[in-house]
Design an enzyme around this catalytic site. Structure first.
Site, PDB file in Angstrom:
ATOM      1  N   GLN A   1       1.109  -1.011  -0.069  1.00  6.85           N
ATOM      2  CA  GLN A   1       0.202  -0.238  -0.181  1.00  6.85           C
ATOM      3  C   GLN A   1       0.572   1.495  -0.085  1.00  6.85           C
ATOM      4  O   GLN A   1       0.830   2.567  -0.719  1.00  6.85           O
ATOM      5  CB  GLN A   1      -1.001  -0.302   1.101  1.00  6.85           C
ATOM      6  CG  GLN A   1      -1.998  -1.477   0.861  1.00  6.85           C
ATOM      7  CD  GLN A   1      -2.911  -1.373   2.747  1.00  6.85           C
ATOM      8  OE1 GLN A   1      -2.278  -0.824   3.402  1.00  6.85           O
ATOM      9  NE2 GLN A   1      -3.960  -1.298   2.685  1.00  6.85           N
TER      10      GLN A   1
ATOM     11  N   ARG B   1      -3.991   8.504   4.301  1.00  4.32           N
ATOM     12  CA  ARG B   1      -3.553   7.219   5.813  1.00  4.32           C
ATOM     13  C   ARG B   1      -3.742   7.480   6.783  1.00  4.32           C
ATOM     14  O   ARG B   1      -3.714   6.690   7.814  1.00  4.32           O
ATOM     15  CB  ARG B   1      -2.349   7.282   4.684  1.00  4.32           C
ATOM     16  CG  ARG B   1      -2.327   6.778   3.687  1.00  4.32           C
ATOM     17  CD  ARG B   1      -2.990   5.303   2.810  1.00  4.32           C
ATOM     18  NE  ARG B   1      -2.865   4.664   1.541  1.00  4.32           N
ATOM     19  CZ  ARG B   1      -3.137   3.646   1.179  1.00  4.32           C
ATOM     20  NH1 ARG B   1      -3.747   3.084   1.564  1.00  4.32           N
ATOM     21  NH2 ARG B   1      -2.657   3.505   0.201  1.00  4.32           N
TER      22      ARG B   1
ATOM     23  N   SER C   1      15.288  -6.588   0.392  1.00  6.04           N
ATOM     24  CA  SER C   1      15.077  -7.915  -1.072  1.00  6.04           C
ATOM     25  C   SER C   1      14.668  -8.998  -0.853  1.00  6.04           C
ATOM     26  O   SER C   1      15.340  -9.632   0.699  1.00  6.04           O
ATOM     27  CB  SER C   1      15.645  -7.534  -1.568  1.00  6.04           C
ATOM     28  OG  SER C   1      15.983  -8.296  -2.664  1.00  6.04           O
TER      29      SER C   1
HETATM   30  C1  LIG Z   1      -8.560   4.157   2.400  1.00  8.51           C
HETATM   31  C2  LIG Z   1      -7.778   3.523   0.380  1.00  8.51           C
HETATM   32  C3  LIG Z   1      -8.043   2.524  -0.377  1.00  8.51           C
HETATM   33  C4  LIG Z   1      -7.663   2.298  -1.509  1.00  8.51           C
HETATM   34  N1  LIG Z   1      -8.124   1.123  -2.442  1.00  8.51           N
HETATM   35  C5  LIG Z   1      -7.746   0.913  -3.658  1.00  8.51           C
HETATM   36  C6  LIG Z   1      -7.625  -0.171  -4.261  1.00  8.51           C
HETATM   37  O1  LIG Z   1      -9.052  -0.949  -4.091  1.00  8.51           O
HETATM   38  N2  LIG Z   1      -7.566  -0.401  -5.774  1.00  8.51           N
HETATM   39  C7  LIG Z   1      -5.876   0.317  -5.707  1.00  8.51           C
HETATM   40  O2  LIG Z   1      -5.739   0.114  -7.007  1.00  8.51           O
HETATM   41  N3  LIG Z   1      -5.991   1.574  -4.752  1.00  8.51           N
HETATM   42  C8  LIG Z   1      -6.548   1.436  -4.114  1.00  8.51           C
HETATM   43  N4  LIG Z   1      -5.923   2.314  -3.223  1.00  8.51           N
HETATM   44  C9  LIG Z   1      -4.694   2.856  -3.483  1.00  8.51           C
HETATM   45  C10 LIG Z   1      -5.322   4.762  -3.800  1.00  8.51           C
HETATM   46  O3  LIG Z   1      -5.824   4.611  -5.166  1.00  8.51           O
HETATM   47  C11 LIG Z   1      -3.811   5.332  -4.452  1.00  8.51           C
HETATM   48  O4  LIG Z   1      -2.709   4.199  -5.573  1.00  8.51           O
HETATM   49  C12 LIG Z   1      -2.545   5.488  -3.559  1.00  8.51           C
HETATM   50  O5  LIG Z   1      -3.964   6.356  -2.430  1.00  8.51           O
HETATM   51  C13 LIG Z   1      -2.237   6.396  -3.746  1.00  8.51           C
HETATM   52  O6  LIG Z   1      -2.346   7.947  -3.615  1.00  8.51           O
HETATM   53  P1  LIG Z   1      -2.072   9.060  -4.883  1.00  8.51           P
HETATM   54  O7  LIG Z   1      -1.920   8.457  -6.544  1.00  8.51           O
HETATM   55  O8  LIG Z   1      -2.806  10.650  -4.125  1.00  8.51           O
HETATM   56  O9  LIG Z   1      -0.368   9.839  -4.070  1.00  8.51           O
HETATM   57  P2  LIG Z   1       1.336   9.467  -5.427  1.00  8.51           P
HETATM   58  O10 LIG Z   1       1.381   8.547  -5.962  1.00  8.51           O
HETATM   59  O11 LIG Z   1       1.986   9.991  -4.198  1.00  8.51           O
HETATM   60  O12 LIG Z   1       0.392  11.460  -6.163  1.00  8.51           O
HETATM   61  C14 LIG Z   1       0.419  12.170  -5.256  1.00  8.51           C
HETATM   62  C15 LIG Z   1      -1.038  13.473  -6.066  1.00  8.51           C
HETATM   63  O13 LIG Z   1       0.606  13.382  -7.668  1.00  8.51           O
HETATM   64  C16 LIG Z   1      -0.445  12.943  -8.242  1.00  8.51           C
HETATM   65  N5  LIG Z   1       0.287  12.789  -9.443  1.00  8.51           N
HETATM   66  C17 LIG Z   1       0.692  11.224  -9.301  1.00  8.51           C
HETATM   67  N6  LIG Z   1       1.376  10.820 -10.551  1.00  8.51           N
HETATM   68  C18 LIG Z   1       0.190  11.375 -11.228  1.00  8.51           C
HETATM   69  C19 LIG Z   1      -0.758  10.570 -12.399  1.00  8.51           C
HETATM   70  N7  LIG Z   1       0.367   9.532 -12.708  1.00  8.51           N
HETATM   71  N8  LIG Z   1      -1.570  11.650 -12.948  1.00  8.51           N
HETATM   72  C20 LIG Z   1      -1.418  12.275 -12.968  1.00  8.51           C
HETATM   73  N9  LIG Z   1      -1.074  12.505 -11.783  1.00  8.51           N
HETATM   74  C21 LIG Z   1      -0.245  12.053 -10.704  1.00  8.51           C
HETATM   75  C22 LIG Z   1      -2.028  13.184  -8.107  1.00  8.51           C
HETATM   76  O14 LIG Z   1      -2.741  14.719  -7.745  1.00  8.51           O
HETATM   77  C23 LIG Z   1      -1.792  12.662  -6.278  1.00  8.51           C
HETATM   78  O15 LIG Z   1      -2.519  12.538  -5.980  1.00  8.51           O
HETATM   79  C24 LIG Z   1      -6.343   3.016  -1.731  1.00  8.51           C
HETATM   80  C25 LIG Z   1      -6.174   3.971  -1.089  1.00  8.51           C
HETATM   81  C26 LIG Z   1      -7.164   4.714   0.004  1.00  8.51           C
HETATM   82  C27 LIG Z   1      -6.479   5.994   1.225  1.00  8.51           C
END
Ligand SMILES: Cc1cc2nc3c(=O)[nH]c(=O)nc-3n(C[C@H](O)[C@H](O)[C@H](O)COP(=O)(O)OP(=O)(O)OC[C@H]3O[C@@H](n4cnc5c(N)ncnc54)[C@H](O)[C@@H]3O)c2cc1C
Length: 231
Positions: A76, A167, A89
């Protein structure tokens, strides 16, 4: 779980304040860094946090040592792409007597706990048997999500805001939530003003964006039709 802030940008709050102030100043960042009064640093940080102008917070980074967590948790954690990671690793470190994390829900039920412990012992035995014939990188395929691991993670402050928002929320699973809350404690020790308002929206905005997944701690934001997946 062991969480320690290993290192961070020196004087992170002053660094962010100087970067923010530079945008509106004829004076250079080096002079601003030394010239800003502590009161002005506090004022600039409060303005940044309230206005949501977060880009100056990308200039400071925080490096954490994280141990005694499960591979389920680190799977996660590394979904947070705006960060850097180095993880122990399973290709090179042999798991001949691996530690594992027992979820509290399992530990609370003696029969389930016994079953869980027996399963871990069986997995260990299968792994050790495989190691006699195949390399660790292949034997590890039988290892569980519960397997204990160690990871170093470096985030900038802006990415930490996003991480704490998602988180430290009660919707996050118990283990990564405990990690996020411990990391937040660590950074608040060294940059209390920068992270004063870091956390889930129920704490920072007084509303919840999780829609039908809300825990009910704060009223739903009007637009919060749906939350993230279930992970
Ligand atoms: C309660 C909960 C339930 C979840 N359930 C699932 C699930 O069922 N399945 C699953 O696959 N994941 C799940 N996740 C994971 C979630 O979808 C995100 O992958 C994870 O929380 C990382 O968040 P993030 O992308 O905002 O963070 P980061 O990857 O650190 O990105 C930070 C921010 O940068 C921007 N960003 C980063 N990369 C890109 C990009 N390529 N394009 C555009 N903008 C970008 C966005 O604004 C993003 O919010 C869950 C997360 C939570 C908290």
């Amino acid at each position: 779980m062991f969480v320690k802030l290993l290192n961070h940008t020196p004087d992170p709050e002053r660094t962010v304040a100087a970067a923010a102030r530079l945008c509106y100043s004829p004076v250079g960042a080096a002079d601003l860094f030394t010239g800003l009064s502590d009161k002005e640093v506090a004022r600039l940080l409060a303005h940044l946090v309230e206005s949501g102008h977060e880009s100056p917070t990308e200039h400071v980074t925080f490096t954490f040592a994280i141990e005694g967590v499960s591979r389920a948790l680190t799977h996660q954690l590394v979904r947070h792409r705006i960060a850097s990671y180095s993880q122990q690793s399973q290709r090179y470190v042999r798991e001949e007597s691996f530690d594992y994390i027992t979820p509290p829900s399992v530990a609370a039920d003696p029969a389930l706990k016994e079953r869980f412990t027996a399963t871990m012992a069986a997995v260990q035995s299968a792994y050790n048997e495989l190691l006699k014939s195949v390399p660790p990188e292949d034997a590890r395929y039988v290892l569980p999500n519960a397997c204990e691991t160690k990871i170093v993670a470096t985030f900038n402050a802006r990415s930490l805001y996003n991480f704490f928002k998602l988180r430290c929320c009660r919707r996050a699973q118990w283990e990564i939530r405990a990690l996020a809350c411990a990391m937040r404690e660590e950074v608040r020790r060294v940059a209390p003003r920068l992270f004063a308002l870091a956390g889930p929206s129920c704490e920072t905005e007084g509303v919840c964006h999780e829609g039908r997944f809300s825990c009910g701690r704060a009223p739903l934001a009007s637009h919060s039709g749906k939350g993230q997946g279930v992970e």
